[in-house]
Design a protein around this motif. Sequence first.
Motif, PDB file in Angstrom:
ATOM      1  N   GLU A  98      61.798  50.971  50.256  1.00  0.00           N
ATOM      2  CA  GLU A  98      60.751  51.026  51.268  1.00  0.00           C
ATOM      3  C   GLU A  98      61.362  51.475  52.592  1.00  0.00           C
ATOM      4  N   VAL A  99      60.670  52.365  53.302  1.00  0.00           N
ATOM      5  CA  VAL A  99      61.134  52.764  54.627  1.00  0.00           C
ATOM      6  C   VAL A  99      60.757  51.660  55.606  1.00  0.00           C
ATOM      7  N   LEU A 100      61.742  51.131  56.304  1.00  0.00           N
ATOM      8  CA  LEU A 100      61.510  49.987  57.184  1.00  0.00           C
ATOM      9  C   LEU A 100      61.206  50.405  58.624  1.00  0.00           C
ATOM     10  N   MET A 101      61.881  51.422  59.108  1.00  0.00           N
ATOM     11  CA  MET A 101      61.704  51.833  60.502  1.00  0.00           C
ATOM     12  C   MET A 101      62.406  53.157  60.744  1.00  0.00           C
ATOM     13  N   LEU A 102      62.148  53.722  61.903  1.00  0.00           N
ATOM     14  CA  LEU A 102      62.904  54.880  62.369  1.00  0.00           C
ATOM     15  C   LEU A 102      63.390  54.571  63.773  1.00  0.00           C
TER      16      LEU A 102
ATOM     17  N   GLN B 268      68.140  41.549  56.672  1.00  0.00           N
ATOM     18  CA  GLN B 268      68.188  40.090  56.745  1.00  0.00           C
ATOM     19  C   GLN B 268      66.916  39.545  57.395  1.00  0.00           C
ATOM     20  N   GLY B 269      66.505  38.362  56.988  1.00  0.00           N
ATOM     21  CA  GLY B 269      65.269  37.778  57.506  1.00  0.00           C
ATOM     22  C   GLY B 269      64.024  38.346  56.871  1.00  0.00           C
ATOM     23  N   GLY B 270      64.212  39.366  56.018  1.00  0.00           N
ATOM     24  CA  GLY B 270      63.084  39.889  55.246  1.00  0.00           C
ATOM     25  C   GLY B 270      62.126  40.780  55.998  1.00  0.00           C
ATOM     26  N   ALA B 271      62.381  41.043  57.283  1.00  0.00           N
ATOM     27  CA  ALA B 271      61.434  41.854  58.041  1.00  0.00           C
ATOM     28  C   ALA B 271      62.150  42.657  59.125  1.00  0.00           C
ATOM     29  N   ALA B 272      61.764  43.923  59.251  1.00  0.00           N
ATOM     30  CA  ALA B 272      62.384  44.813  60.243  1.00  0.00           C
ATOM     31  C   ALA B 272      61.552  44.944  61.507  1.00  0.00           C
ATOM     32  N   CYS B 273      60.233  44.751  61.393  1.00  0.00           N
ATOM     33  CA  CYS B 273      59.343  45.069  62.515  1.00  0.00           C
ATOM     34  C   CYS B 273      59.273  43.915  63.515  1.00  0.00           C
ATOM     35  N   HIS B 274      59.294  44.270  64.801  1.00  0.00           N
ATOM     36  CA  HIS B 274      59.222  43.237  65.846  1.00  0.00           C
ATOM     37  C   HIS B 274      57.847  42.580  65.882  1.00  0.00           C
ATOM     38  N   LYS B 275      56.902  43.157  65.130  1.00  0.00           N
ATOM     39  CA  LYS B 275      55.587  42.530  65.053  1.00  0.00           C
ATOM     40  C   LYS B 275      55.475  41.588  63.854  1.00  0.00           C
ATOM     41  N   GLY B 276      56.584  41.374  63.153  1.00  0.00           N
ATOM     42  CA  GLY B 276      56.610  40.390  62.080  1.00  0.00           C
ATOM     43  C   GLY B 276      56.393  40.942  60.684  1.00  0.00           C
ATOM     44  N   TYR B 277      56.206  42.257  60.591  1.00  0.00           N
ATOM     45  CA  TYR B 277      55.982  42.857  59.273  1.00  0.00           C
ATOM     46  C   TYR B 277      57.314  43.280  58.645  1.00  0.00           C
ATOM     47  N   ARG B 278      57.327  43.328  57.328  1.00  0.00           N
ATOM     48  CA  ARG B 278      58.517  43.744  56.593  1.00  0.00           C
ATOM     49  C   ARG B 278      58.960  45.135  57.069  1.00  0.00           C
ATOM     50  N   SER B 279      58.000  46.036  57.156  1.00  0.00           N
ATOM     51  CA  SER B 279      58.262  47.394  57.609  1.00  0.00           C
ATOM     52  C   SER B 279      57.443  47.682  58.857  1.00  0.00           C
ATOM     53  N   CYS B 280      57.978  48.551  59.725  1.00  0.00           N
ATOM     54  CA  CYS B 280      57.192  48.979  60.885  1.00  0.00           C
ATOM     55  C   CYS B 280      55.985  49.821  60.453  1.00  0.00           C
ATOM     56  N   PHE B 281      56.039  50.342  59.255  1.00  0.00           N
ATOM     57  CA  PHE B 281      54.946  51.187  58.760  1.00  0.00           C
ATOM     58  C   PHE B 281      53.946  50.326  57.989  1.00  0.00           C
ATOM     59  N   PHE B 282      53.264  49.447  58.695  1.00  0.00           N
ATOM     60  CA  PHE B 282      52.349  48.501  58.044  1.00  0.00           C
ATOM     61  C   PHE B 282      50.902  48.987  58.097  1.00  0.00           C
ATOM     62  N   ARG B 283      50.681  50.205  58.587  1.00  0.00           N
ATOM     63  CA  ARG B 283      49.331  50.753  58.646  1.00  0.00           C
ATOM     64  C   ARG B 283      49.235  52.047  57.852  1.00  0.00           C
ATOM     65  N   ARG B 284      48.079  52.262  57.236  1.00  0.00           N
ATOM     66  CA  ARG B 284      47.858  53.502  56.507  1.00  0.00           C
ATOM     67  C   ARG B 284      46.547  54.133  56.932  1.00  0.00           C
ATOM     68  N   LEU B 285      46.503  55.436  56.783  1.00  0.00           N
ATOM     69  CA  LEU B 285      45.296  56.172  57.151  1.00  0.00           C
ATOM     70  C   LEU B 285      44.224  55.952  56.094  1.00  0.00           C
ATOM     71  N   ARG B 286      43.045  55.557  56.559  1.00  0.00           N
ATOM     72  CA  ARG B 286      41.878  55.415  55.684  1.00  0.00           C
ATOM     73  C   ARG B 286      40.734  56.125  56.367  1.00  0.00           C
ATOM     74  N   GLY B 287      40.301  57.240  55.802  1.00  0.00           N
ATOM     75  CA  GLY B 287      39.258  58.019  56.462  1.00  0.00           C
ATOM     76  C   GLY B 287      39.791  58.538  57.782  1.00  0.00           C
ATOM     77  N   ASP B 288      39.135  58.175  58.859  1.00  0.00           N
ATOM     78  CA  ASP B 288      39.540  58.677  60.169  1.00  0.00           C
ATOM     79  C   ASP B 288      40.299  57.639  60.989  1.00  0.00           C
ATOM     80  N   ASP B 289      40.640  56.530  60.388  1.00  0.00           N
ATOM     81  CA  ASP B 289      41.304  55.490  61.162  1.00  0.00           C
ATOM     82  C   ASP B 289      42.453  54.866  60.365  1.00  0.00           C
ATOM     83  N   PHE B 290      43.299  54.145  61.066  1.00  0.00           N
ATOM     84  CA  PHE B 290      44.408  53.464  60.398  1.00  0.00           C
ATOM     85  C   PHE B 290      44.046  52.006  60.160  1.00  0.00           C
TER      86      PHE B 290
END
Lengths: 174, 174
Positions: free
Chosen positions: A73-77, A136-158
């Motif tokens: 899984e890509v965690l961050m850039l 370590q700690g199971g999460a890379a994102c400062h917002k508490g998610y495993r990956s910073c890429f926790f949103r996906r495009l659905r229709g016209d919005d994320f």
Amino acid sequence: MDIFYHDCGINLRKIQGENVRRAGLLPTREMVPVFLVLEPMETPDRETMMTELNFKKGGGLLPVIVQDYSSREVLMLAYINKEAWEQTIATGKAHFWSRSRSKLWLKGESSRHYQIIKEILLDCDEDTVIYLVEQQGGAACHKGYRSCFFRRLRGDDFEIKDEPVFDPAEVYKK
Amino acid sequence: MDIFYHDCGINLRKIQGENVRRAGLLPTREMVPVFLVLEPMETPDRETMMTELNFKKGGGLLPVIVQDYSSREVLMLAYINKEAWEQTIATGKAHFWSRSRSKLWLKGESSRHYQIIKEILLDCDEDTVIYLVEQQGGAACHKGYRSCFFRRLRGDDFEIKDEPVFDPAEVYKK
């Protein structure tokens, strides 16, 4: 072809022919001490490795994709400068250059969620690298998610697709 | 709360209360035509979605990580501007901004190895996206490798870890 040259009048050193790019004078077979004009030898050392990364393209910075070593899984850039790269190699922990804070950034310095380097990949243009890490700690994102890429495009919005792993207020409290 | 307002003397339009952020004057229940000071409505349309991507941080460009939808292998990193983003959404094929050629770049325009968009992810800072793709032709790298990241760090140097999938001379010949 083997070439011998005289080094500061002290040592006679033998160099592989492939490392000699230009020779002002070739020494004789009798090894008469003369000077040769040599280009830097391409010995694979730390310095050579670093110059393979093209920091110029991005004005001294180079993007790093951080990917989980097991799940892929890509965690961050994030971005590195030479110092962050050297610190990463020296410590085995992911270091970056924080563009917002303009300082060297050891990932996990606040949260203790360090990224342990398992492998480093380089792309064809030498201007992007991948850190394959154990997060370590199971999460890379400062917002508490495993990956910073926790949103996906659905229709016209994320939309948010993941569940947070930790509470940022708890982890980043002083 | 439902709010009605008079639009240029022609139409009476009803707006959901949640879209009205500031009202200079509230109309009466009798719908007396007055002006309201409204902030832009947050209707999720194409325009709103695009403004969520932060193109400013990178001077109009934003990095895109391209990842294989099935294997999760990272194939490449490239950059988009707004036009490339719009073209990607409109066509379902990965478009980028070529920094070296300074032009819009449909990935696969020469090789026919298009990248079919399966999913798009956005990061926490809205300044990086992931294209999860089906890589046609089996290889993303112009050097013939499946991924542009075909080298890994070993000791102080990078070594090639993959086998090429195609011969670039064959694929890119005119």
